[in-house]
Design a protein around this motif. Structure first.
Motif, PDB file in Angstrom:
ATOM      1  N   GLY A   1       6.186   1.208  -1.909  1.00  0.00           N
ATOM      2  CA  GLY A   1       5.104   1.495  -0.986  1.00  0.00           C
ATOM      3  C   GLY A   1       5.653   1.822   0.390  1.00  0.00           C
ATOM      4  O   GLY A   1       5.690   0.970   1.279  1.00  0.00           O
ATOM      5  N   LEU A   2       6.096   3.050   0.557  1.00  0.00           N
ATOM      6  CA  LEU A   2       6.530   3.510   1.874  1.00  0.00           C
ATOM      7  C   LEU A   2       5.362   3.396   2.853  1.00  0.00           C
ATOM      8  O   LEU A   2       5.497   2.905   3.956  1.00  0.00           O
ATOM      9  CB  LEU A   2       7.006   4.961   1.786  1.00  0.00           C
ATOM     10  CG  LEU A   2       7.455   5.626   3.086  1.00  0.00           C
ATOM     11  CD1 LEU A   2       8.937   5.421   3.289  1.00  0.00           C
ATOM     12  CD2 LEU A   2       7.146   7.114   3.088  1.00  0.00           C
ATOM     13  N   GLU A   3       4.202   3.889   2.447  1.00  0.00           N
ATOM     14  CA  GLU A   3       2.944   3.927   3.212  1.00  0.00           C
ATOM     15  C   GLU A   3       3.045   4.829   4.429  1.00  0.00           C
ATOM     16  O   GLU A   3       2.222   5.721   4.635  1.00  0.00           O
ATOM     17  CB  GLU A   3       2.460   2.540   3.648  1.00  0.00           C
ATOM     18  CG  GLU A   3       2.724   1.381   2.718  1.00  0.00           C
ATOM     19  CD  GLU A   3       2.173   1.503   1.305  1.00  0.00           C
ATOM     20  OE1 GLU A   3       1.596   2.530   0.950  1.00  0.00           O
ATOM     21  OE2 GLU A   3       2.352   0.542   0.539  1.00  0.00           O
ATOM     22  N   SER A   4       4.054   4.607   5.278  1.00  0.00           N
ATOM     23  CA  SER A   4       4.253   5.405   6.484  1.00  0.00           C
ATOM     24  C   SER A   4       5.721   5.393   6.860  1.00  0.00           C
ATOM     25  O   SER A   4       6.449   4.444   6.548  1.00  0.00           O
ATOM     26  CB  SER A   4       3.422   4.837   7.640  1.00  0.00           C
ATOM     27  OG  SER A   4       3.677   5.545   8.844  1.00  0.00           O
ATOM     28  N   GLY A   5       6.154   6.444   7.548  1.00  0.00           N
ATOM     29  CA  GLY A   5       7.509   6.471   8.088  1.00  0.00           C
ATOM     30  C   GLY A   5       7.542   6.185   9.578  1.00  0.00           C
ATOM     31  O   GLY A   5       8.602   6.225  10.194  1.00  0.00           O
ATOM     32  N   SER A   6       6.385   5.894  10.154  1.00  0.00           N
ATOM     33  CA  SER A   6       6.300   5.619  11.591  1.00  0.00           C
ATOM     34  C   SER A   6       6.491   4.136  11.860  1.00  0.00           C
ATOM     35  O   SER A   6       5.751   3.295  11.343  1.00  0.00           O
ATOM     36  CB  SER A   6       4.935   6.070  12.121  1.00  0.00           C
ATOM     37  OG  SER A   6       4.675   5.496  13.389  1.00  0.00           O
ATOM     38  N   ASP A   7       7.456   3.806  12.711  1.00  0.00           N
ATOM     39  CA  ASP A   7       7.666   2.403  13.063  1.00  0.00           C
ATOM     40  C   ASP A   7       6.437   1.799  13.741  1.00  0.00           C
ATOM     41  O   ASP A   7       6.122   0.618  13.537  1.00  0.00           O
ATOM     42  CB  ASP A   7       8.885   2.265  13.979  1.00  0.00           C
ATOM     43  CG  ASP A   7      10.199   2.353  13.212  1.00  0.00           C
ATOM     44  OD1 ASP A   7      10.176   2.180  11.968  1.00  0.00           O
ATOM     45  OD2 ASP A   7      11.244   2.594  13.836  1.00  0.00           O
ATOM     46  N   GLN A   8       5.732   2.604  14.536  1.00  0.00           N
ATOM     47  CA  GLN A   8       4.526   2.100  15.193  1.00  0.00           C
ATOM     48  C   GLN A   8       3.451   1.725  14.168  1.00  0.00           C
ATOM     49  O   GLN A   8       2.813   0.684  14.266  1.00  0.00           O
ATOM     50  CB  GLN A   8       3.968   3.147  16.159  1.00  0.00           C
ATOM     51  CG  GLN A   8       4.706   3.238  17.477  1.00  0.00           C
ATOM     52  CD  GLN A   8       4.031   4.238  18.410  1.00  0.00           C
ATOM     53  OE1 GLN A   8       4.325   5.429  18.382  1.00  0.00           O
ATOM     54  NE2 GLN A   8       3.130   3.749  19.229  1.00  0.00           N
ATOM     55  N   VAL A   9       3.256   2.594  13.196  1.00  0.00           N
ATOM     56  CA  VAL A   9       2.262   2.325  12.159  1.00  0.00           C
ATOM     57  C   VAL A   9       2.692   1.125  11.324  1.00  0.00           C
ATOM     58  O   VAL A   9       1.888   0.218  11.059  1.00  0.00           O
ATOM     59  CB  VAL A   9       2.037   3.552  11.267  1.00  0.00           C
ATOM     60  CG1 VAL A   9       1.097   3.222  10.116  1.00  0.00           C
ATOM     61  CG2 VAL A   9       1.489   4.720  12.078  1.00  0.00           C
ATOM     62  N   LEU A  10       3.939   1.110  10.894  1.00  0.00           N
ATOM     63  CA  LEU A  10       4.434   0.026  10.050  1.00  0.00           C
ATOM     64  C   LEU A  10       4.310  -1.333  10.744  1.00  0.00           C
ATOM     65  O   LEU A  10       3.935  -2.330  10.119  1.00  0.00           O
ATOM     66  CB  LEU A  10       5.892   0.286   9.673  1.00  0.00           C
ATOM     67  CG  LEU A  10       6.134   1.492   8.753  1.00  0.00           C
ATOM     68  CD1 LEU A  10       7.613   1.829   8.684  1.00  0.00           C
ATOM     69  CD2 LEU A  10       5.584   1.230   7.353  1.00  0.00           C
ATOM     70  N   LYS A  11       4.591  -1.360  12.034  1.00  0.00           N
ATOM     71  CA  LYS A  11       4.476  -2.610  12.784  1.00  0.00           C
ATOM     72  C   LYS A  11       3.014  -3.022  12.912  1.00  0.00           C
ATOM     73  O   LYS A  11       2.676  -4.201  12.747  1.00  0.00           O
ATOM     74  CB  LYS A  11       5.105  -2.450  14.166  1.00  0.00           C
ATOM     75  CG  LYS A  11       5.074  -3.724  15.003  1.00  0.00           C
ATOM     76  CD  LYS A  11       5.763  -3.527  16.345  1.00  0.00           C
ATOM     77  CE  LYS A  11       5.750  -4.813  17.174  1.00  0.00           C
ATOM     78  NZ  LYS A  11       6.425  -4.614  18.492  1.00  0.00           N
ATOM     79  N   ARG A  12       2.135  -2.061  13.184  1.00  0.00           N
ATOM     80  CA  ARG A  12       0.727  -2.392  13.403  1.00  0.00           C
ATOM     81  C   ARG A  12       0.069  -2.940  12.134  1.00  0.00           C
ATOM     82  O   ARG A  12      -0.785  -3.819  12.210  1.00  0.00           O
ATOM     83  CB  ARG A  12      -0.033  -1.161  13.904  1.00  0.00           C
ATOM     84  CG  ARG A  12      -1.464  -1.503  14.307  1.00  0.00           C
ATOM     85  CD  ARG A  12      -2.080  -0.485  15.236  1.00  0.00           C
ATOM     86  NE  ARG A  12      -2.549   0.684  14.510  1.00  0.00           N
ATOM     87  CZ  ARG A  12      -3.300   1.633  15.055  1.00  0.00           C
ATOM     88  NH1 ARG A  12      -3.625   1.569  16.336  1.00  0.00           N
ATOM     89  NH2 ARG A  12      -3.693   2.667  14.343  1.00  0.00           N
ATOM     90  N   VAL A  13       0.472  -2.419  10.980  1.00  0.00           N
ATOM     91  CA  VAL A  13      -0.144  -2.901   9.733  1.00  0.00           C
ATOM     92  C   VAL A  13       0.664  -4.027   9.086  1.00  0.00           C
ATOM     93  O   VAL A  13       0.376  -4.427   7.965  1.00  0.00           O
ATOM     94  CB  VAL A  13      -0.345  -1.743   8.724  1.00  0.00           C
ATOM     95  CG1 VAL A  13      -1.221  -0.670   9.326  1.00  0.00           C
ATOM     96  CG2 VAL A  13       0.985  -1.165   8.241  1.00  0.00           C
ATOM     97  N   LYS A  14       1.677  -4.523   9.799  1.00  0.00           N
ATOM     98  CA  LYS A  14       2.482  -5.668   9.349  1.00  0.00           C
ATOM     99  C   LYS A  14       3.119  -5.419   7.987  1.00  0.00           C
ATOM    100  O   LYS A  14       3.095  -6.273   7.089  1.00  0.00           O
ATOM    101  CB  LYS A  14       1.636  -6.946   9.316  1.00  0.00           C
ATOM    102  CG  LYS A  14       1.095  -7.348  10.677  1.00  0.00           C
ATOM    103  CD  LYS A  14       0.343  -8.671  10.625  1.00  0.00           C
ATOM    104  CE  LYS A  14      -0.169  -9.056  12.010  1.00  0.00           C
ATOM    105  NZ  LYS A  14      -0.902 -10.345  11.983  1.00  0.00           N
ATOM    106  N   LYS A  15       3.726  -4.247   7.856  1.00  0.00           N
ATOM    107  CA  LYS A  15       4.367  -3.890   6.593  1.00  0.00           C
ATOM    108  C   LYS A  15       5.652  -4.691   6.357  1.00  0.00           C
ATOM    109  O   LYS A  15       6.100  -4.838   5.217  1.00  0.00           O
ATOM    110  CB  LYS A  15       4.668  -2.377   6.594  1.00  0.00           C
ATOM    111  CG  LYS A  15       5.312  -1.850   5.337  1.00  0.00           C
ATOM    112  CD  LYS A  15       4.398  -1.930   4.131  1.00  0.00           C
ATOM    113  CE  LYS A  15       5.104  -1.421   2.884  1.00  0.00           C
ATOM    114  NZ  LYS A  15       4.315  -1.634   1.665  1.00  0.00           N
TER     115      LYS A  15
END
Length: 384
Positions: free
Chosen positions: A177-191
């Motif tokens: 589950g990559l979901e996103s390659g953006s660090d901002q997005v990944l941090k916000r959704v607590k990946k």
């Protein structure tokens, strides 16, 4: 000293990829060891645990025994009358009914694939995974594919040698589950992972000779981070070159923390039209890779956005471009029609009967250009 966990019979986890519908599902872990992603509600409130290896081996042996019985009773045919299945279940006891029905599904679908559950089974000791894979290969030598979900954070910590040993033991596809390659997005959704680790893990899987499916979630960045979600994801995928890029449009079940953030105004969810624009931007930015794009999920608006890169790139972008060029009213008819299963693809708008059904659905739902996103969000919750 802790008492050993008693064997409670064959187990099934709650989820599998759509591509594994005919697979034998083998549960070796329960739930998710991370379980903090704000867009996911599946495992919330559930404790993670690892099943004892001996229990997993018992599951395998049970299914193998039932497969042998089904083959003998079926005399080579794929399916048995229900009375035969019931007879076999009664013969082997209630405890084994789930194993029997799992064997029945596996046998009836040709015994070609096995999917290892739950969310991140590669977290177990490599030696234990190899032992399980070896038993699977011994029990079902005809199997062509053994697959598992895994987190990038976990794979990044597995040595290349251990991954190679898993590959040689039979593990030949991993879903991440990559979901996103953006660090901002990944941090916000607590990946619980960043872009660099996603890239490192993906490249490790490829080096081990294991097929790799990476999941992209259009819309996960919301209105504020839509461009970053598209472009940074494409950049990560360009560096990984996975075998498959699987599209999973964001849908928010009520129990997902991100749904609460959306209700409180902390997250601005995108509608179908803007999400289509984000998907187009991501596809445009893919470059120099040979991945196969798959749109194999009910939440996706465009099933026809599938193909092999680079040769099918323009064809995959075409329906998105055509959709975005439609009037808002036509976009609404398509979106509502697709979500209510009146339409399957964009070209269905040209069919008078299918178009009429979609228009009636819009009328019955009271859909307008202004409220269609809220109507669609309610429909999508039924599919999650």
């Amino acid at each position: 000293m802790k008492e050993p966990e008693p064997y409670g019979g064959f187990e099934l986890g709650p989820i599998r990829p759509p591509s594994e519908a005919g697979s034998l599902l083998l549960r070796i872990t329960r739930n998710c060891p991370w379980n903090n992603c704000t867009f996911c509600a599946l495992y919330k409130g559930q404790r993670f645990s690892i099943r004892p290896v001996d229990h997993v081996l018992k599951d395998i042996d049970q299914v193998a025994r039932f497969v042998d019985a089904l083959m003998q009773a079926g005399e080579g045919g794929a399916y048995l009358p229900q009375r035969e299945v019931s007879r076999l279940a009664a013969e082997h006891g209630d405890l084994d009914r789930l194993a029997l029905h799992s064997a029945y599904n596996f046998y009836g679908n040709g015994m070609k694939s096995i999917f290892i559950q739950d969310a991140n089974s590669l977290i177990i000791k490599p030696a234990d995974m190899i032992r399980i894979l070896q038993r699977l290969s011994e029990a079902f030598p005809q199997v062509e594919r053994i697959t598992s979900y895994a987190r990038s954070h976990t794979i990044a910590r597995i040595s290349d040698e251990n991954l190679l040993q898993m590959s040689r033991a039979g593990l030949n596809r991993i879903h991440i589950g990559l979901e996103s390659g953006s660090d901002q997005v990944l941090k916000r959704v607590k990946k619980g992972v960043n872009k660099a680790t996603h890239i490192k893990a993906g490249q490790k899987v490829k080096r081990a000779g294991i097929e790799l499916s990476e999941y992209f979630m259009p819309g996960l960045g919301g209105v504020e981070l839509t461009s970053r979600n598209a472009l940074e994801t494409a950049d990560a995928l360009n560096q990984i070159n996975p075998d498959f890029i699987r599209l999973r449009t964001l849908g928010l079940p009520d129990k997902a923390p991100l749904a609460r953030q959306c209700m409180q105004g902390e997250f601005r969810k995108m509608g179908d039209v803007d999400t289509a624009g984000e998907l187009l931007l991501m596809l445009q930015a893919l470059d120099g890779i040979t991945s196969t794009v798959k749109s194999d999920h009910v939440l996706n608006l465009f099933y026809e956005v599938e193909g092999k890169l680079p040769q099918d790139k323009e064809r995959m972008m075409q329906p998105l471009q055509e959709f975005l060029a439609l009037s808002p009213q036509e976009q609404m008819v398509y979106c509502i029609g697709k979500r209510t299963h009146c339409l399957t693809r964009l070209s269905d708008l040209e069919d008078p009967v299918m178009r009429g059904n979609a228009q009636r659905a819009c009328k019955e739902l009271g859909a307008t250009v202004e409220n269609m996103d809220s109507i669609i969000d309610a429909i999508m919750k039924c599919f999650i």
